[in-house]
Design a protein around this motif. Sequence first.
Motif, PDB file in Angstrom:
ATOM      1  N   MET A   1     113.683 -52.512  53.995  1.00 40.79           N
ATOM      2  CA  MET A   1     114.004 -53.507  52.970  1.00 40.79           C
ATOM      3  C   MET A   1     115.461 -53.346  52.539  1.00 40.79           C
ATOM      4  N   ARG A   3     118.266 -53.796  49.857  1.00 39.49           N
ATOM      5  CA  ARG A   3     118.345 -53.896  48.402  1.00 39.49           C
ATOM      6  C   ARG A   3     119.664 -54.561  48.003  1.00 39.49           C
ATOM      7  N   LEU A   5     122.228 -56.269  44.913  1.00 41.96           N
ATOM      8  CA  LEU A   5     122.627 -56.395  43.510  1.00 41.96           C
ATOM      9  C   LEU A   5     123.426 -57.684  43.380  1.00 41.96           C
ATOM     10  N   ARG A  18     118.740 -65.153  43.122  1.00 40.50           N
ATOM     11  CA  ARG A  18     117.526 -64.327  43.131  1.00 40.50           C
ATOM     12  C   ARG A  18     116.378 -65.075  43.819  1.00 40.50           C
ATOM     13  N   ALA A  28     115.442 -57.703  48.953  1.00 39.62           N
ATOM     14  CA  ALA A  28     114.914 -57.490  47.609  1.00 39.62           C
ATOM     15  C   ALA A  28     116.061 -57.401  46.613  1.00 39.62           C
ATOM     16  N   VAL A  30     117.408 -56.105  43.462  1.00 37.92           N
ATOM     17  CA  VAL A  30     117.009 -54.975  42.615  1.00 37.92           C
ATOM     18  C   VAL A  30     117.660 -55.000  41.235  1.00 37.92           C
ATOM     19  N   LEU A  46     121.662 -48.055  40.703  1.00 34.99           N
ATOM     20  CA  LEU A  46     120.669 -48.611  41.634  1.00 34.99           C
ATOM     21  C   LEU A  46     120.955 -48.313  43.099  1.00 34.99           C
ATOM     22  N   PRO A  48     122.455 -50.111  45.559  1.00 34.75           N
ATOM     23  CA  PRO A  48     121.999 -51.180  46.454  1.00 34.75           C
ATOM     24  C   PRO A  48     122.673 -51.085  47.818  1.00 34.75           C
ATOM     25  N   ASP A  49     122.079 -51.706  48.798  1.00 32.09           N
ATOM     26  CA  ASP A  49     122.687 -51.758  50.131  1.00 32.09           C
ATOM     27  C   ASP A  49     123.827 -52.767  50.154  1.00 32.09           C
ATOM     28  N   SER A  76     127.211 -48.763  49.659  1.00 34.05           N
ATOM     29  CA  SER A  76     126.920 -50.076  49.062  1.00 34.05           C
ATOM     30  C   SER A  76     128.009 -51.044  49.499  1.00 34.05           C
TER      31      SER A  76
END
Length: 211
Positions: A1, A3, A5, A18, A28, A30, A46, A48-49, A76
């Motif tokens: 998954m 992630r 932001l 979103r 997703a 996040v 967080l 995120p990726d 990130s």
Amino acid sequence: MIRVLLVDDHPVVREGMRGMLGAEADLAVVGDAASGPEAVARTAALRPDVVLMDLRMPGGDGVEATERISAEFPDSHVLVLTTYDTDADILRAVEAGATGYLLKDTPRAELAEAVRAAARGETVLSGGVAGALLTGMRRRSAPESAALSSREAQVLRLAADGRTNAAIASALHISPTTVKTHLARAYEKLGVSDRTAAVTQAIRRGLLPDE
């Protein structure tokens, strides 16, 4: 998954993003942020990726946030999503470490695929952004000696001698209005706002022809 932001100062835009990304099985959202500083803080919390980053936000510049995230959280990847497509904006974002640069009119399927590519660390550029980036880089790398046209250099040479616009026009057999136009263009290219500064810069760069 993967992630993601979301960073944008408009709540409606964040909600729209979103909804679009949430419909993808492998993406997703996040978290979100409304400013550059908040984006950095949320990235730290967080991890995120992908950070989907707007550029201009009242609460803090997206480019500065991109630079900090790229330096402090290299895992990130920042993917710029903005309405601005000027050469300067694109260059600033890429130089700050952005993995990609998309415009907000990018179709949903392309946006989702761009996020996946960014997560893999691949460069993603939409439409005419690639061409604008190349043009901007060429301008940055161009030698300073090529900055002025021959006529602009001639006008500045005469201005350096203290001649008025009317005298320059007479010497070059052009109108005073044309002289003003050449001076304005020279100011822009040299990054100055007046005649004295333009002459100083041109001399420093060796751009003025011999008398």
